[in-house]
Design an enzyme around this catalytic site. Structure first.
Site, PDB file in Angstrom:
ATOM      1  N   SER A   1       0.872  -1.071   0.008  1.00 27.87           N
ATOM      2  CA  SER A   1       0.174   0.109  -0.368  1.00 27.87           C
ATOM      3  C   SER A   1       1.089   1.310   0.292  1.00 27.87           C
ATOM      4  O   SER A   1       1.546   1.090  -0.789  1.00 27.87           O
ATOM      5  CB  SER A   1      -0.637  -0.188   1.108  1.00 27.87           C
ATOM      6  OG  SER A   1      -1.914   1.383   0.980  1.00 27.87           O
TER       7      SER A   1
ATOM      8  N   ASP B   1      -9.370  -4.378  -6.383  1.00 26.70           N
ATOM      9  CA  ASP B   1      -8.764  -3.451  -5.709  1.00 26.70           C
ATOM     10  C   ASP B   1      -8.846  -2.353  -6.311  1.00 26.70           C
ATOM     11  O   ASP B   1      -7.874  -1.631  -7.251  1.00 26.70           O
ATOM     12  CB  ASP B   1      -6.498  -3.437  -5.592  1.00 26.70           C
ATOM     13  CG  ASP B   1      -6.942  -2.470  -4.055  1.00 26.70           C
ATOM     14  OD1 ASP B   1      -7.438  -2.189  -3.866  1.00 26.70           O
ATOM     15  OD2 ASP B   1      -5.853  -2.362  -4.194  1.00 26.70           O
TER      16      ASP B   1
ATOM     17  N   HIS C   1      -6.609  -6.154  -1.970  1.00 26.60           N
ATOM     18  CA  HIS C   1      -5.257  -5.057  -1.756  1.00 26.60           C
ATOM     19  C   HIS C   1      -4.543  -6.092  -0.638  1.00 26.60           C
ATOM     20  O   HIS C   1      -4.664  -6.579  -0.034  1.00 26.60           O
ATOM     21  CB  HIS C   1      -5.355  -3.734  -0.865  1.00 26.60           C
ATOM     22  CG  HIS C   1      -4.601  -2.558  -0.766  1.00 26.60           C
ATOM     23  ND1 HIS C   1      -4.533  -2.094  -1.576  1.00 26.60           N
ATOM     24  CD2 HIS C   1      -4.925  -2.209   0.605  1.00 26.60           C
ATOM     25  CE1 HIS C   1      -4.246  -1.015  -1.783  1.00 26.60           C
ATOM     26  NE2 HIS C   1      -3.466  -0.902  -0.469  1.00 26.60           N
TER      27      HIS C   1
END
Length: 527
Positions: A205, A438, A464
């Site tokens: 991320s 995602d 994710h």
């Protein structure tokens, strides 16, 4: 680093972490189980952490304005406290927390895996697919906590003035200094002089973006990087986020979500605030804050690979003529707030103004500062066919930034992308991986090249950081189990490609003399 209030909800991360959840992704936590030390500390299994034993180092507050005083502090470290927090020098020291796991380490010449903790408290090294790779390569695993988050905060008060040292650029220098510090620590442990191990960097991320940017800015300090769902493209108006939610939902669910949004908008426009009470969100006086809560609640199901949690009840309600708003409210209260652990208070701008939050709640304000000052990722409604309310627009975000942090805090994404390159990042030996469902993948690098391979994991519940976490991503599974992916072969194929790149790049490091030659002439003591 759910929707980006997901930007702010990052802090939900911390509420869950307090209950033992492992942060696997950007700005929103997994529900109930990704972390939590159910196993013995320091043991690989069956716990959700490889280790939770805290270690500490002294870190420099500001890496960019050297002064005479800063050099004195390097010789005589000064920890920040109430008494010296207003000293004129920016080069004070603060304590940075980190973790190490050596059970798989083929000492003393095995590689070092640097796992970057992102926009949350770092409570240990997760027992994700990272552990499988560490065992395969005989690697030591180390993980420093991001400055300001968790226990690594330089200041007790998080005023806008004190937050000026919170940025990705400062964090990258923290990683460089930590890398050198830990190399020297390891050399001392094994009685080696001047050795330089083969380092590989991992992150998911926002931390995935840091992983890519670290390789870009410090290529001599790492053999390569994995950017798992790495959001390397700061975006001012991130309409692709909402568009992907609609695509991931499919026609029936998307239509049900859109109708729900229209119904809620209509009630608010008519002055009927009882709808907020229905969602358990009466405290959110600002309609935009309330609508952001609802947008995040919908998005989280797709981001973390649980689309049926929101789609099944809504589609069924639409077919049966059941009240859509009441159905969605039950999902929000039972799943997003109940199971997932989201905090309604974290959506309140007045709440975000608190400059002395507890460590367990500080990430809400901290991540919003990074959003408002550097990366934006403003998840605004597209002009047409939006899932979220049209009231979630650019003005809402800018007003929030000004209201919470004051005038002068603004995300100049042009300069951020000029500095890092965005999706045109000019690095090498960085592998990108994204899940097909995602919404954050549109801020990652999805076009593959020889030096920057990029892989899309295509399955119905791949979201994710699925390459590290497995499917669904929340709750996460020990060692990132792929058996629940639909189909598992989609994830296993990409994981093999990732491992092949790591194997190749570590081998090239060895061919170039890593672990044989001394460091590059500077150390923590002289930095």
């Amino acid at each position: 680093m759910a929707t980006l209030r997901a930007v702010a909800v990052v802090a939900v991360l911390l509420l869950l972490l307090a209950r033992g959840a492992e942060p696997i992704g950007l700005w929103l936590p997994p529900p109930g189980g990704g972390g939590g030390g159910s196993g013995s500390l320091g043991a690989a299994g069956p716990g959700r952490y490889l280790t939770q034993e805290e270690r500490w180092m002294e870190q420099t507050l500001d890496h960019f304005n050297p002064t005479v005083e800063s050099h004195l502090h390097l010789c005589f470290p000064v920890s920040i406290s109430r008494s010296n927090s207003m000293l004129p020098s920016d080069h004070r020291q603060f304590k940075q927390r980190y973790y190490e796991f050596l059970d798989y380490y083929r000492a003393p010449k095995g590689p070092i895996f640097l796992y970057i903790c992102g926009e949350s408290s770092c409570n240990g090294i997760p027992n994700s697919y990272l552990a499988v790779m560490a065992k395969k390569f005989g690697a030591a695993v180390v993980s420093p906590e991001h400055r300001y988050y968790g226990k690594s905060s330089p200041f007790e008060s998080l005023t806008t003035e004190n937050l000026r040292f919170l940025s990705s650029k400062q964090a990258l220098f923290d990683l460089a200094v930590f890398r050198q510090y830990y190399q020297e620590t390891l050399n001392s442990k094994y009685n080696r002089t001047g050795a330089d191990s083969s380092w590989f960097v991992f992150g998911g991320s926002y931390a995935g973006a840091l992983s890519a940017w670290f390789r870009l800015k410090f290529p001599h300090l790492t053999c390569g990087s994995l950017a798992s769902s790495g959001v390397v493209l700061p975006v001012y108006n991130f309409t692709d986020f909402d568009k992907q939610i609609g695509e991931s939902a499919g026609p029936e669910c998307k239509a049900a979500l859109q109708e729900t949004t229209r119904l809620v908008d209509g009630q608010l426009q008519s002055g009927d605030n009882s709808v907020k009470q229905l969602f358990g969100a009466s405290m959110l006086e600002n309609d935009g804050d309330f609508l952001y809560l609802l947008a995040d609640a919908a998005a989280i199901a797709f981001q973390y690979g649980n689309p049926d949690a929101v789609c099944s009840p809504l589609v069924e309600a639409k077919k049966n003529g059941t009240d859509l708003v009441e159905t969605f409210a039950r999902y929000v209260k039972d799943y997003y707030i109940g199971t997932f652990g989201a905090s309604v208070a974290s959506y309140d701008q007045e709440y975000l103004k608190n400059t002395t939050p507890s460590p367990a709640e500080s990430a809400y304000r901290l991540w919003w500062y990074q959003v408002c000052s550097e990366v934006a990722y403003f998840q605004v409604a597209p002009k047409n066919d939006s899932v979220r309310s049209a009231k979630i627009d650019t003005r809402y975000h800018l007003d929030l930034c000004r209201n919470v942090f004051g005038e002068g805090v603004y995300p100049d994404v042009f300069m951020t992308n000029l500095y890092y390159g965005g999706t045109r990042i000019a690095g090498s030996k960085i592998v990108f991986a994204n899940g097909s469902q995602d919404p954050w993948r549109h801020a990652s690098k999805q076009k593959s090249s020889k030096e920057l391979p990029s892989y899309l994991i295509e399955c119905s519940n791949c979201g994710h950081c699925s390459d590290l976490s497995g499917c669904p991503q929340a709750p996460s599974h020990i060692e990132g189990d792929s058996s629940n992916c639909s189909p598992p072969e989609a994830l296993n194929k990409v994981r093999k490609q990732i491992v092949d790149h790591i194997d190749l790049w570590l081998s090239e490091c060895q061919d170039q003399g890593y672990d044989k030659e001394p460091l590059l002439g500077w150390s923590v003591a002289t930095y």
